[in-house]
Design a protein around this motif. Structure first.
Motif, short mmCIF file in Angstrom:
data_model
loop_
_atom_site.label_atom_id
_atom_site.label_comp_id
_atom_site.label_asym_id
_atom_site.label_seq_id
_atom_site.Cartn_x
_atom_site.Cartn_y
_atom_site.Cartn_z
N MET A 283 0.82 -1.22 0.00
CA MET A 283 0.00 0.00 0.00
C MET A 283 0.86 1.27 0.00
N GLU A 284 2.18 1.09 -0.03
CA GLU A 284 3.05 2.27 0.00
C GLU A 284 2.88 3.08 -1.28
N ASN A 285 3.03 4.38 -1.15
CA ASN A 285 2.84 5.33 -2.26
C ASN A 285 1.42 5.35 -2.79
N LYS A 286 0.47 4.90 -1.96
CA LYS A 286 -0.94 4.96 -2.40
C LYS A 286 -1.73 5.84 -1.44
N ASN A 287 -2.68 6.56 -2.02
CA ASN A 287 -3.50 7.49 -1.23
C ASN A 287 -4.92 6.95 -1.09
N PHE A 288 -5.42 6.94 0.14
CA PHE A 288 -6.79 6.47 0.40
C PHE A 288 -7.56 7.50 1.21
N LEU A 289 -8.85 7.55 0.95
CA LEU A 289 -9.76 8.39 1.75
C LEU A 289 -10.69 7.48 2.54
N VAL A 290 -10.77 7.70 3.85
CA VAL A 290 -11.76 6.99 4.67
C VAL A 290 -12.72 8.05 5.20
N VAL A 291 -13.95 8.02 4.70
CA VAL A 291 -14.98 8.93 5.21
C VAL A 291 -15.70 8.20 6.34
N GLY A 292 -15.79 8.84 7.50
CA GLY A 292 -16.35 8.18 8.68
C GLY A 292 -15.26 7.41 9.42
N ALA A 293 -14.12 8.10 9.62
CA ALA A 293 -12.96 7.43 10.22
C ALA A 293 -12.87 7.68 11.72
N SER A 294 -13.84 8.37 12.30
CA SER A 294 -13.70 8.72 13.72
C SER A 294 -14.08 7.58 14.65
N SER A 295 -14.79 6.56 14.14
CA SER A 295 -15.16 5.44 15.03
C SER A 295 -15.43 4.19 14.20
N GLY A 296 -15.62 3.10 14.91
CA GLY A 296 -16.09 1.86 14.30
C GLY A 296 -15.22 1.32 13.19
N ILE A 297 -15.86 0.87 12.12
CA ILE A 297 -15.17 0.21 11.02
C ILE A 297 -14.21 1.18 10.32
N GLY A 298 -14.63 2.43 10.13
CA GLY A 298 -13.78 3.42 9.46
C GLY A 298 -12.50 3.68 10.23
N LEU A 299 -12.60 3.78 11.54
CA LEU A 299 -11.41 4.00 12.38
C LEU A 299 -10.47 2.80 12.27
N ALA A 300 -11.04 1.60 12.37
CA ALA A 300 -10.21 0.38 12.28
C ALA A 300 -9.56 0.30 10.90
N LEU A 301 -10.29 0.71 9.86
CA LEU A 301 -9.74 0.68 8.49
C LEU A 301 -8.60 1.69 8.34
N ALA A 302 -8.81 2.90 8.85
CA ALA A 302 -7.75 3.91 8.75
C ALA A 302 -6.47 3.38 9.41
N LYS A 303 -6.62 2.74 10.57
CA LYS A 303 -5.46 2.17 11.28
C LYS A 303 -4.79 1.10 10.45
N GLN A 304 -5.59 0.19 9.88
CA GLN A 304 -5.00 -0.92 9.12
C GLN A 304 -4.29 -0.42 7.87
N LEU A 305 -4.88 0.56 7.19
CA LEU A 305 -4.25 1.10 5.98
C LEU A 305 -2.95 1.81 6.34
N GLN A 306 -2.98 2.55 7.44
CA GLN A 306 -1.77 3.25 7.89
C GLN A 306 -0.66 2.24 8.21
N ALA A 307 -1.05 1.14 8.87
CA ALA A 307 -0.07 0.12 9.25
C ALA A 307 0.55 -0.54 8.02
N LYS A 308 -0.21 -0.55 6.90
CA LYS A 308 0.33 -1.14 5.67
C LYS A 308 1.13 -0.14 4.84
N GLY A 309 1.35 1.04 5.39
CA GLY A 309 2.20 2.03 4.72
C GLY A 309 1.50 2.97 3.78
#
Ligand SMILES: NC(=O)c1ccc[n+]([C@@H]2O[C@H](COP(=O)([O-])OP(=O)(O)OC[C@H]3O[C@@H](n4cnc5c(N)ncnc54)[C@H](OP(=O)(O)O)[C@@H]3O)[C@@H](O)[C@H]2O)c1
Length: 235
Positions: free
Chosen positions: A1-27
């Protein structure tokens, strides 16, 4: 996922928050948006835009980079009432948050999704859109529309190499579902209703979402994928 840009709308809680974390962890480079910024989201240190998808979303244009490789639209609602108590406003509000909000964010991001060369959009339905459940008329109607929207856009934008897929959860332990899981009795009853014996976690839903946003799923488009402890298919 490095050098890739993603948008997570609804990232403050729940699934969106967990997704933002996982994407960040993958670079990945992760851009987030929601009406409020929770402490948990703040702690990730990601770019954040205050955004209400029921209102104007044009601020996304300046917030996002020129190329966007993927986007997940996580706002949703659980508005369960008998049909005798559901009002026109209930139906319109659910439709606005779940469907029109997603449409507006997609329209606003389209140029950037195209510019990435190949990109992926993930939307969220519910198991109740394909399995009849009492009191779900309004949310099932809206989420059914989300599924139709995704299939239609998957076809319309396939030549632009933008994939659209839908994740359809059953009950998942997030702030959205808190009122359904806030006593040991309610949780036990909810766990027991699922063939796999428990409700879902935000991390489980984020994992499939992250997969659908990544190139690992590059031959999957136009699908609705049940992530539901067996609720959608098993007796
Ligand atoms: N949890 C479940 O049991 C379950 C079951 C079936 C389907 N789903 C679907 O899964 C998706 C994710 O749900 P979740 O459980 O993670 O929900 P959640 O914990 O309530 O998270 C929703 C996110 O969307 C944001 N949001 C809500 N309305 C918004 C708006 N108008 N504009 C911008 N952001 C908005 C919220 O933040 P702010 O409040 O800060 O804006 C929050 O960050 C939803 O589409 C939901 O319908 C969930």
């Amino acid at each position: 996922m490095e050098n890739k840009n993603f948008l997570v709308v609804g990232a403050s809680s729940g699934i969106g928050l967990a997704l933002a974390k996982q994407l960040q962890a993958k670079g990945a480079t992760v851009f987030t948006a929601s009406r409020t910024q929770s402490e948990a989201l703040k702690a990730l240190g990601l770019p954040w835009l205050e955004l209400d998808t029921k209102a104007d979303v044009s601020a996304l244009e300046a917030f996002l980079p020129a190329e966007l490789h993927g986007m997940a639209y996580c706002p949703g609602s659980i508005n369960l009432k008998p049909i005798t108590r559901l009002t026109e406003t209930d139906f319109l509000t659910d439709f606005q948050v779940n469907v029109v909000g997603a449409v507006k964010v997609i329209q606003q991001s389209l140029k950037k999704l195209k510019a990435a060369g190949s990109s992926s959009v993930v939307l969220y339905s519910t198991v109740a859109a394909s399995v009849g459940m009492p009191f779900h008329a309004s949310i099932a109607a809206s989420k059914g529309a989300v599924e139709g929207l995704a299939r239609s856009l998957a076809s319309e934008l396939v030549s632009s190499k933008i994939r659209f897929n839908v994740v359809a959860p059953s009950l998942t332990d997030t702030p959205l579902a808190a009122s359904l899981l806030n006593t040991p009795e309610k949780r036990e009853a909810s766990d027991k209703r699922h063939p796999l014996g428990r409700v879902g976690t935000a991390d489980e839903l984020a994992a499939i979402s992250s997969f659908l946003l990544s190139d690992e799923s590059s031959w999957i488009t136009g699908q609705t994928i049940g992530v539901d402890g067996g609720m959608g298919k098993l007796r």
